[in-house]
Design a protein around this motif. Sequence first.
Motif, PDB file in Angstrom:
ATOM      1  N   UNK A 398       0.826  -1.211   0.000  1.00 27.54           N
ATOM      2  CA  UNK A 398       0.000   0.000   0.000  1.00 27.54           C
ATOM      3  C   UNK A 398       0.858   1.257   0.000  1.00 27.54           C
ATOM      4  N   UNK A 399       2.061   1.139   0.550  1.00 26.93           N
ATOM      5  CA  UNK A 399       2.869   2.334   0.732  1.00 26.93           C
ATOM      6  C   UNK A 399       4.036   2.436  -0.238  1.00 26.93           C
ATOM      7  N   UNK A 400       4.081   1.535  -1.187  1.00 26.66           N
ATOM      8  CA  UNK A 400       5.176   1.623  -2.156  1.00 26.66           C
ATOM      9  C   UNK A 400       4.974   2.825  -3.055  1.00 26.66           C
ATOM     10  N   UNK A 401       6.031   3.579  -3.236  1.00 29.79           N
ATOM     11  CA  UNK A 401       5.904   4.783  -4.053  1.00 29.79           C
ATOM     12  C   UNK A 401       5.876   4.412  -5.532  1.00 29.79           C
ATOM     13  N   UNK A 402       4.949   5.022  -6.230  1.00 25.73           N
ATOM     14  CA  UNK A 402       4.745   4.693  -7.644  1.00 25.73           C
ATOM     15  C   UNK A 402       4.811   5.954  -8.487  1.00 25.73           C
ATOM     16  N   UNK A 403       4.999   5.733  -9.771  1.00 23.59           N
ATOM     17  CA  UNK A 403       5.042   6.839 -10.719  1.00 23.59           C
ATOM     18  C   UNK A 403       4.080   6.491 -11.847  1.00 23.59           C
ATOM     19  N   UNK A 404       3.376   7.498 -12.324  1.00 24.10           N
ATOM     20  CA  UNK A 404       2.438   7.271 -13.425  1.00 24.10           C
ATOM     21  C   UNK A 404       3.188   7.450 -14.740  1.00 24.10           C
ATOM     22  N   UNK A 405       3.045   6.490 -15.642  1.00 20.20           N
ATOM     23  CA  UNK A 405       3.774   6.561 -16.905  1.00 20.20           C
ATOM     24  C   UNK A 405       2.893   7.081 -18.036  1.00 20.20           C
ATOM     25  N   UNK A 406       1.926   7.918 -17.689  1.00 24.23           N
ATOM     26  CA  UNK A 406       1.036   8.437 -18.728  1.00 24.23           C
ATOM     27  C   UNK A 406       1.054   9.956 -18.680  1.00 24.23           C
ATOM     28  N   UNK A 407       0.751  10.519 -19.825  1.00 23.81           N
ATOM     29  CA  UNK A 407       0.703  11.956 -19.929  1.00 23.81           C
ATOM     30  C   UNK A 407      -0.734  12.409 -19.694  1.00 23.81           C
ATOM     31  N   UNK A 408      -0.907  13.636 -19.173  1.00 22.95           N
ATOM     32  CA  UNK A 408      -2.258  14.155 -18.950  1.00 22.95           C
ATOM     33  C   UNK A 408      -3.102  14.132 -20.213  1.00 22.95           C
ATOM     34  N   UNK A 409      -2.489  14.570 -21.306  1.00 23.72           N
ATOM     35  CA  UNK A 409      -3.263  14.643 -22.547  1.00 23.72           C
ATOM     36  C   UNK A 409      -3.691  13.250 -22.996  1.00 23.72           C
ATOM     37  N   UNK A 410      -2.802  12.279 -22.757  1.00 19.03           N
ATOM     38  CA  UNK A 410      -3.127  10.890 -23.116  1.00 19.03           C
ATOM     39  C   UNK A 410      -4.365  10.424 -22.345  1.00 19.03           C
ATOM     40  N   UNK A 411      -4.412  10.763 -21.065  1.00 18.81           N
ATOM     41  CA  UNK A 411      -5.530  10.321 -20.234  1.00 18.81           C
ATOM     42  C   UNK A 411      -6.822  10.958 -20.708  1.00 18.81           C
ATOM     43  N   UNK A 412      -6.759  12.275 -20.958  1.00 13.69           N
ATOM     44  CA  UNK A 412      -7.985  12.963 -21.360  1.00 13.69           C
ATOM     45  C   UNK A 412      -8.466  12.459 -22.711  1.00 13.69           C
ATOM     46  N   UNK A 413      -7.518  12.211 -23.601  1.00 11.02           N
ATOM     47  CA  UNK A 413      -7.899  11.712 -24.916  1.00 11.02           C
ATOM     48  C   UNK A 413      -8.554  10.338 -24.797  1.00 11.02           C
ATOM     49  N   UNK A 414      -7.959   9.505 -23.946  1.00 13.81           N
ATOM     50  CA  UNK A 414      -8.513   8.168 -23.759  1.00 13.81           C
ATOM     51  C   UNK A 414      -9.925   8.252 -23.201  1.00 13.81           C
ATOM     52  N   UNK A 415     -10.147   9.220 -22.308  1.00 13.94           N
ATOM     53  CA  UNK A 415     -11.483   9.358 -21.716  1.00 13.94           C
ATOM     54  C   UNK A 415     -12.516   9.748 -22.766  1.00 13.94           C
ATOM     55  N   UNK A 416     -12.080  10.558 -23.734  1.00 15.91           N
ATOM     56  CA  UNK A 416     -13.011  10.954 -24.790  1.00 15.91           C
ATOM     57  C   UNK A 416     -13.512   9.739 -25.547  1.00 15.91           C
ATOM     58  N   UNK A 417     -12.593   8.806 -25.768  1.00 11.16           N
ATOM     59  CA  UNK A 417     -12.947   7.645 -26.585  1.00 11.16           C
ATOM     60  C   UNK A 417     -13.530   6.506 -25.750  1.00 11.16           C
TER      61      UNK A 417
END
Lengths: 434, 449
Positions: A398-417
């Motif tokens: 639960x406490x392991x530090x993670x990093x997101x490998x996605x770009x904001x624009x990628x996420x928003x674009x994916x949400x559109x589709x």
Amino acid sequence: MSKRKSKDKSLPIGECIFQVQAHLRLRLLQLAHPGKRCGVESQHKHLVELLKRTVIHGESNSVLIIGPRGSGKSMLLQDALREIQAVKELKENALAVHLNGLLQTSDKIALKEITRQLHLENVVGDRVFGSFAENLSFLLDALKTGDRTSSCPVLFILDEFDLFAHHKNQTLLYNLFDIAQSAQTPITVIGLTCRLDVMELLEKRVKSRFSHRQIHLLNSFSFSEYQAMFKELLSLSSGFPDVSFAEQWNASIQSLCENKTVEDILQKQFNASKDLRSLHMLLLLALCRVCVSHPNLNAADFVEAYRLRCVDSKANILHGLSVLEMCLIIAMKHLQDTYQGEPFNFQMVHNEFQKFVQRKAHSVYNFEKPVVLKAFEHLHQLELIKPMEGLSVRTQKEYRLMKLLLDNSQILEALQKYPNCPTDVRQWAMSSLS
Amino acid sequence: MTTLEQFPYLEEKLQDLEKRILCRDPQLSTLLAVFGEPSHLSFPSIFIYGHTGTGKTYILKTVLSTLELPYAIVNCVECFTSRLIFEQILNQLYDHCPSPDNEYSSYERCDTFNEFIRLYKKAISSEGFENQTVYIVLDKAELLREMEANLLPAFLRLQELTQSNVTVIFLSEIVWESFRPNTGCLEPITIYFTDYSKVELQKILSSDYPEEYSPEFYASYINILLGVFYTVCRDIKELRHLAALNFPKFCEPVIKGEAKEVDSHKLWRNIEPHLKRAMQTIYLREISSSQWERIQQEDREAFQLKGLSAHAHVELPYYSKFLLIAGYLASYNPARTDKRFFLKHHGKIKKTDFLKKHEKTSNHLLGPKPFPLDRLLAILYSIVDSRVAPTANIFSQISSLVTLQLLTLVGHDDQLDSPKYKCTVSLDFIRAVARTVNFDIVRYLYDFL
């Protein structure tokens, strides 16, 4: 009469398509260039000259062919070898040993492979050698003719040369270069590599024995040459069995070259990467769409092939996530926005998600924490998030530090589709932007 | 491009394929187009990616076996070293199966890629595959990255290395970008298997209806099921499992004669609580399917689902419980605040007084911090009512807590004088423990002031 003759020669359409596919696939995949060397004439001449000197005059040499991936290093070499072999007396006189850094991962394996390729297994038999050098020189001695004055020239071709430099003590390279330099047996060592800094990998004693001859291939052609190559690659040669079909095919290729859409695609491809292999792949994908009901290439095929070549694969993966996983991604995005790219852990993401569920959500069910953790782990498994430090037992997951490998624009674009995306989730994703 | 008739294979085989592969027509036709005719030279490598349960392995297997193409299919989880992969490929090409007769040995021993190339060429010529494309499928290809460094690039250019017509197909859930080695390699063409849409899921799941019931009845059940689970789970395997698990419950009113197959509303009211309950344990598989069914049979109204998390409760000795509580407090409270919690006359210190800027986020988000042994003992003395002597007894309990993984030792084991620990239990767990000794832990936690 003549009319009947030409009719005899024309094949049924299915057969024609079969032949076209067979011809062009062979051309695009077998590194066989369509007749014209594009911008590498001088390099070609240089290499052939070098090979001839070894094979005819018994001079030893060493050379490196350096160029980025897909720039035609192997093609150049094969072309030169073919030219050498065309001269009859040389064909019987010289031996070629092909080694590849991917296959011969240690010098021991390489030596065995050399023995095998020189057909000397019987000669070596059960003999035991003191050192690597002794073994290699024995092999080369075995090639000498009866009177021990003239020896058979050997071409050593080392593909993925840089990988040989990682072998222990670089024994193979040292010995090959040493023999090349000390005029024992006429050998030529040809290395192929895509690393421009390959010289730095060599040890000093190896480097000093190398001739420092380098042939660079740098894809230095212009766009118009690129277009010409495109046409050349797809056109059928005069040797095609059905002449009338070939003419029709070539005419359609000609019209494709003038097509604006195709030119745009080529321009985009050219700007992205000049290497010829990616062009070959693009053409092959377009070619795959040719069939009996669709006997000619058209612009749509290229559009489709190009689309297939350059899709954003991460966006594709995002498309298939469940709503819960998507929510977690959005939570991570918010965390990254608020903390300026600081790493996060599961607890924080869960907290953020809880806030959303309690305040804004109408459609998202409040899931149990283990279920959410499972979804989080699935994202990790898909490598959309990455742990900051290596796997350590000491921190709880639960406490392991993670990093997101996605770009904001990628996420928003994916949400559109995203199919059937609940509106509240979408609004939540947009909310932090303001 | 949607009909399969154009492909140069026997018509009945193509029809067979169409029958066996549902909802994957675009992928199937792309795949067949890329394959081309058996005698044609094919792509050196194809990389197929998509989520789990999108039919990657199934389609590849079905296509290759139905069209009778020569192939070898290797799962990289099963064959976890390069040698196993090589031998498996050769076995399949020779149609050799390890059995008691041959003492479970593989056809030929093969250790290195160099050997493999040689033996592969031999296999191709002895089995007569020279004139057709041979397909090598590597399933779960992401594991190749963890094997020898030369394996992945060499498989990518197997066609060039063997000088034969071979296509290597990689199947993975992970995108190609994270496979690419440092110095580059021969790029494969990538094909994406998209996830099934809701309509397609409905169609596929409805296709395996039990014989006793009508397809429409089962389809309405699947419709309800998807309505509940579609948001959290799109994995067809998991949905299938859930469908099979909950179906007997769904049919119960019909069997009992309380409702007819068409009374969808009644049936929905009957099944809804069960599905909601199943939602809480989706993906977890904390209990086996048979246990689940038994629980459903008993059908207790006040039944509380007991997962692993509910069972996570250990019986500990009295002092160990306090030690664990002390450890939890030491892990989650800043050391500065100990004075406030454990000193009798600390005066009035409000939370805001010692709230520093960087400590705004609570420790329950950041995780436990390490603490020295002395602090643990000091907290222990102040929370236990009776006097505790620092005997070997206490110390041995600490080390048994470490063995139980409730506390972990931070740093090296060889540090004897001032070892540091971290408490790794969850808040729910520690509350349960504290309740058994009548200790109100929340009052002592800085985060909950």
